[in-house]
Motif scaffolding. Structure first.
Motif, PDB file in Angstrom:
ATOM      1  N   LEU A 259      -6.019 -80.174  44.248  1.00  0.00           N
ATOM      2  CA  LEU A 259      -7.360 -80.729  44.102  1.00  0.00           C
ATOM      3  C   LEU A 259      -7.716 -81.654  45.260  1.00  0.00           C
ATOM      4  O   LEU A 259      -6.889 -82.448  45.705  1.00  0.00           O
ATOM      5  CB  LEU A 259      -7.459 -81.505  42.787  1.00  0.00           C
ATOM      6  N   SER A 260      -8.960 -81.563  45.718  1.00  0.00           N
ATOM      7  CA  SER A 260      -9.448 -82.468  46.764  1.00  0.00           C
ATOM      8  C   SER A 260     -10.335 -83.556  46.180  1.00  0.00           C
ATOM      9  O   SER A 260     -10.728 -84.486  46.881  1.00  0.00           O
ATOM     10  CB  SER A 260     -10.230 -81.679  47.818  1.00  0.00           C
ATOM     11  N   LEU A 261     -10.632 -83.428  44.868  1.00  0.00           N
ATOM     12  CA  LEU A 261     -11.437 -84.419  44.162  1.00  0.00           C
ATOM     13  C   LEU A 261     -10.809 -84.679  42.797  1.00  0.00           C
ATOM     14  O   LEU A 261     -10.072 -83.832  42.269  1.00  0.00           O
ATOM     15  CB  LEU A 261     -12.877 -83.910  43.972  1.00  0.00           C
ATOM     16  N   PRO A 262     -11.109 -85.831  42.171  1.00  0.00           N
ATOM     17  CA  PRO A 262     -10.524 -86.149  40.863  1.00  0.00           C
ATOM     18  C   PRO A 262     -11.201 -85.389  39.717  1.00  0.00           C
ATOM     19  O   PRO A 262     -11.990 -85.946  38.949  1.00  0.00           O
ATOM     20  CB  PRO A 262     -10.749 -87.664  40.755  1.00  0.00           C
ATOM     21  N   ILE A 263     -10.875 -84.121  39.613  1.00  0.00           N
ATOM     22  CA  ILE A 263     -11.469 -83.253  38.597  1.00  0.00           C
ATOM     23  C   ILE A 263     -10.558 -83.164  37.374  1.00  0.00           C
ATOM     24  O   ILE A 263      -9.338 -83.014  37.510  1.00  0.00           O
ATOM     25  CB  ILE A 263     -11.715 -81.841  39.172  1.00  0.00           C
ATOM     26  N   GLU A 264     -11.137 -83.268  36.190  1.00  0.00           N
ATOM     27  CA  GLU A 264     -10.364 -83.127  34.956  1.00  0.00           C
ATOM     28  C   GLU A 264     -10.088 -81.653  34.678  1.00  0.00           C
ATOM     29  O   GLU A 264     -10.867 -80.773  35.067  1.00  0.00           O
ATOM     30  CB  GLU A 264     -11.109 -83.747  33.778  1.00  0.00           C
ATOM     31  N   ALA A 265      -8.982 -81.394  33.987  1.00  0.00           N
ATOM     32  CA  ALA A 265      -8.608 -80.019  33.653  1.00  0.00           C
ATOM     33  C   ALA A 265      -9.689 -79.337  32.821  1.00  0.00           C
ATOM     34  O   ALA A 265      -9.980 -78.152  33.010  1.00  0.00           O
ATOM     35  CB  ALA A 265      -7.277 -80.015  32.911  1.00  0.00           C
ATOM     36  N   SER A 266     -10.302 -80.087  31.913  1.00  0.00           N
ATOM     37  CA  SER A 266     -11.351 -79.506  31.061  1.00  0.00           C
ATOM     38  C   SER A 266     -12.556 -79.051  31.873  1.00  0.00           C
ATOM     39  O   SER A 266     -13.180 -78.031  31.567  1.00  0.00           O
ATOM     40  CB  SER A 266     -11.787 -80.529  30.011  1.00  0.00           C
ATOM     41  N   GLU A 267     -12.866 -79.801  32.949  1.00  0.00           N
ATOM     42  CA  GLU A 267     -14.001 -79.436  33.802  1.00  0.00           C
ATOM     43  C   GLU A 267     -13.710 -78.153  34.576  1.00  0.00           C
ATOM     44  O   GLU A 267     -14.574 -77.288  34.729  1.00  0.00           O
ATOM     45  CB  GLU A 267     -14.318 -80.585  34.763  1.00  0.00           C
ATOM     46  N   LEU A 268     -12.467 -78.037  35.068  1.00  0.00           N
ATOM     47  CA  LEU A 268     -12.081 -76.811  35.764  1.00  0.00           C
ATOM     48  C   LEU A 268     -12.120 -75.615  34.811  1.00  0.00           C
ATOM     49  O   LEU A 268     -12.614 -74.534  35.162  1.00  0.00           O
ATOM     50  CB  LEU A 268     -10.677 -76.971  36.350  1.00  0.00           C
ATOM     51  N   ASN A 269     -11.615 -75.821  33.609  1.00  0.00           N
ATOM     52  CA  ASN A 269     -11.606 -74.747  32.611  1.00  0.00           C
ATOM     53  C   ASN A 269     -13.031 -74.283  32.297  1.00  0.00           C
ATOM     54  O   ASN A 269     -13.313 -73.080  32.209  1.00  0.00           O
ATOM     55  CB  ASN A 269     -10.914 -75.241  31.341  1.00  0.00           C
ATOM     56  N   LYS A 270     -13.951 -75.239  32.153  1.00  0.00           N
ATOM     57  CA  LYS A 270     -15.349 -74.927  31.860  1.00  0.00           C
ATOM     58  C   LYS A 270     -15.993 -74.156  33.013  1.00  0.00           C
ATOM     59  O   LYS A 270     -16.744 -73.186  32.801  1.00  0.00           O
ATOM     60  CB  LYS A 270     -16.114 -76.224  31.596  1.00  0.00           C
ATOM     61  N   THR A 271     -15.682 -74.573  34.248  1.00  0.00           N
ATOM     62  CA  THR A 271     -16.241 -73.908  35.432  1.00  0.00           C
ATOM     63  C   THR A 271     -15.793 -72.454  35.507  1.00  0.00           C
ATOM     64  O   THR A 271     -16.597 -71.540  35.781  1.00  0.00           O
ATOM     65  CB  THR A 271     -15.817 -74.657  36.708  1.00  0.00           C
ATOM     66  N   LEU A 272     -14.494 -72.231  35.262  1.00  0.00           N
ATOM     67  CA  LEU A 272     -13.967 -70.861  35.314  1.00  0.00           C
ATOM     68  C   LEU A 272     -14.521 -70.007  34.178  1.00  0.00           C
ATOM     69  O   LEU A 272     -14.859 -68.824  34.372  1.00  0.00           O
ATOM     70  CB  LEU A 272     -12.435 -70.896  35.266  1.00  0.00           C
ATOM     71  N   ALA A 273     -14.634 -70.591  32.997  1.00  0.00           N
ATOM     72  CA  ALA A 273     -15.153 -69.845  31.844  1.00  0.00           C
ATOM     73  C   ALA A 273     -16.585 -69.401  32.070  1.00  0.00           C
ATOM     74  O   ALA A 273     -16.996 -68.311  31.630  1.00  0.00           O
ATOM     75  CB  ALA A 273     -15.050 -70.697  30.588  1.00  0.00           C
ATOM     76  N   SER A 274     -17.364 -70.235  32.795  1.00  0.00           N
ATOM     77  CA  SER A 274     -18.752 -69.876  33.084  1.00  0.00           C
ATOM     78  C   SER A 274     -18.844 -68.653  33.988  1.00  0.00           C
ATOM     79  O   SER A 274     -19.889 -68.001  34.058  1.00  0.00           O
ATOM     80  CB  SER A 274     -19.477 -71.066  33.732  1.00  0.00           C
ATOM     81  N   GLN A 275     -17.727 -68.362  34.681  1.00  0.00           N
ATOM     82  CA  GLN A 275     -17.682 -67.180  35.549  1.00  0.00           C
ATOM     83  C   GLN A 275     -16.972 -66.011  34.860  1.00  0.00           C
ATOM     84  O   GLN A 275     -16.664 -65.001  35.492  1.00  0.00           O
ATOM     85  CB  GLN A 275     -16.954 -67.520  36.850  1.00  0.00           C
ATOM     86  N   GLY A 276     -16.696 -66.183  33.582  1.00  0.00           N
ATOM     87  CA  GLY A 276     -16.043 -65.116  32.829  1.00  0.00           C
ATOM     88  C   GLY A 276     -14.547 -65.025  33.051  1.00  0.00           C
ATOM     89  O   GLY A 276     -13.927 -64.008  32.755  1.00  0.00           O
ATOM     90  N   ILE A 277     -13.945 -66.108  33.553  1.00  0.00           N
ATOM     91  CA  ILE A 277     -12.499 -66.136  33.794  1.00  0.00           C
ATOM     92  C   ILE A 277     -11.861 -67.064  32.768  1.00  0.00           C
ATOM     93  O   ILE A 277     -12.186 -68.257  32.707  1.00  0.00           O
ATOM     94  CB  ILE A 277     -12.187 -66.621  35.218  1.00  0.00           C
ATOM     95  N   TYR A 278     -10.983 -66.498  31.956  1.00  0.00           N
ATOM     96  CA  TYR A 278     -10.353 -67.273  30.888  1.00  0.00           C
ATOM     97  C   TYR A 278      -8.854 -67.421  31.184  1.00  0.00           C
ATOM     98  O   TYR A 278      -8.180 -66.435  31.477  1.00  0.00           O
ATOM     99  CB  TYR A 278     -10.601 -66.607  29.539  1.00  0.00           C
ATOM    100  N   VAL A 279      -8.409 -68.663  31.110  1.00  0.00           N
ATOM    101  CA  VAL A 279      -7.028 -68.960  31.467  1.00  0.00           C
ATOM    102  C   VAL A 279      -6.169 -69.103  30.223  1.00  0.00           C
ATOM    103  O   VAL A 279      -6.653 -69.451  29.144  1.00  0.00           O
ATOM    104  CB  VAL A 279      -6.932 -70.259  32.310  1.00  0.00           C
ATOM    105  N   ASN A 280      -4.887 -68.766  30.362  1.00  0.00           N
ATOM    106  CA  ASN A 280      -3.950 -68.941  29.247  1.00  0.00           C
ATOM    107  C   ASN A 280      -2.938 -70.057  29.523  1.00  0.00           C
ATOM    108  O   ASN A 280      -2.048 -70.293  28.729  1.00  0.00           O
ATOM    109  CB  ASN A 280      -3.230 -67.628  28.914  1.00  0.00           C
TER     110      ASN A 280
END
Length: 299
Positions: A259-280
């Motif tokens: 990470l280059s910025l202080p991003i929370e895991a939940s924010e990253l998860n939300k960003t990916l989900a908005s693109q149709g990418i779901y992580v396990n």
């Protein structure tokens, strides 16, 4: 802050081998510095140069702002760069008396320094009766006899058992707490991380990092992340502004995204989900000093 030692483009060559390559850093008063690097990285050679036992090829170094010649400056330095070397059949106290004579120090310093290294009750025992850890602690007491402004230690815990290592660390902490400037060379990252405020990392004689341990740890961390479609996940991460780089961890659909910025895991998860990418798998972590050291020193 007062500068105790300054190295400028210091270089040492042994034939075709460059052991120290244009090394520059400063040691400031009151800090504990670790020169950290793999075996053969040039740590001991660097210490040998600044202690005038190894001749430099080029570059400069100066003690105490260059106000005194190296020979005079070294009278204010305590150093252990080889295995402890005392008379085996003499007591610890008598061995230190000889050191006092050489350094022009009063015998009254002996008990004071033996107490620091927790050997006062063993001062009448012969050196040959000492364990390896005790011998190393006696060497530290010897180096402290002249109340130096800086203490230099080369691999101070080398060959010691866990108890011996712990004792040396506690002595270093105790000395540092009293304001002593310390410079130690080690290939053991755990040793440096536990006792040092600053670190100089070198590999093949080249400086890779110099600064405070806290500053080296001042990253935004990384996330271990996984999904069924690794290529799709890798591509999506690479397009996010707050992702510095992505590396593959293993073959089991896991990536490490720095990470280059202080991003929370939940924010990253939300960003990916908005693109149709779901992580396990999604775990946010801070880089340890060990991980950063391994990253810096890998071939």
């Amino acid at each position: 802050m007062e500068t105790i030692l300054k190295l400028n483009q210091l270089t040492k060559k042994f034939g075709k081998l460059t052991a120290v390559n244009q090394l520059s850093f400063e040691i400031e008063k009151g800090n504990v510095y670790g020169i950290l690097g793999p075996n053969g990285s040039g740590k001991s050679t660097t210490l040998g140069i600044i202690l005038n036992v190894v001749n430099k090829t080029s570059g400069e170094f100066e003690w105490f702002g260059g106000q005194v010649e190296t020979h005079e400056a070294l009278k204010k330095v305590g150093a252990i760069i080889e295995n402890p070397n005392f008379y085996p059949n003499m007591s610890a106290e008598d061995n230190l008396k000889l050191v006092c004579k050489i350094k022009g120090v009063d015998y009254s310093k002996i008990d004071e320094k033996l107490e620091i290294v927790d050997l006062l009750d063993r001062k009448e025992n012969t050196f040959k009766s000492y364990s390896l850890g005790m011998k190393q602690r006696l060497a530290i007491a010897s180096a402290l006899l002249n109340d130096p402004e800086i203490l230099i230690l080369d691999e101070p815990t080398n060959g010691l058992d866990p108890q011996g290592i712990h004792q040396i660390r506690e002595i270093i902490r105790k000395i540092a707490a009293d304001g002593m400037t310390i410079l130690l060379a080690s290939h053991l990252l755990d040793e440096v991380e536990k006792v040092c405020s600053h670190v100089v990392i070198i590999r093949n004689g080249v400086k890779l990092y110099a600064g405070s341990v806290d500053q080296m740890n001042a990253t935004h961390g990384f996330v271990e992340i996984a999904s069924k479609n690794l290529e799709e996940l890798d591509s999506a991460l690479g397009q996010l502004d707050f992702i510095e780089k992505v590396v593959k961890v293993d073959e089991h659909h896991r990536l490490k995204a720095f990470l280059s910025l202080p991003i929370e895991a939940s924010e990253l998860n939300k960003t990916l989900a908005s693109q149709g990418i779901y992580v396990n798998l999604l775990i946010k972590r801070k880089e340890t000093l060990e991980e950063q050291f391994l990253e810096l020193t890998k071939a």
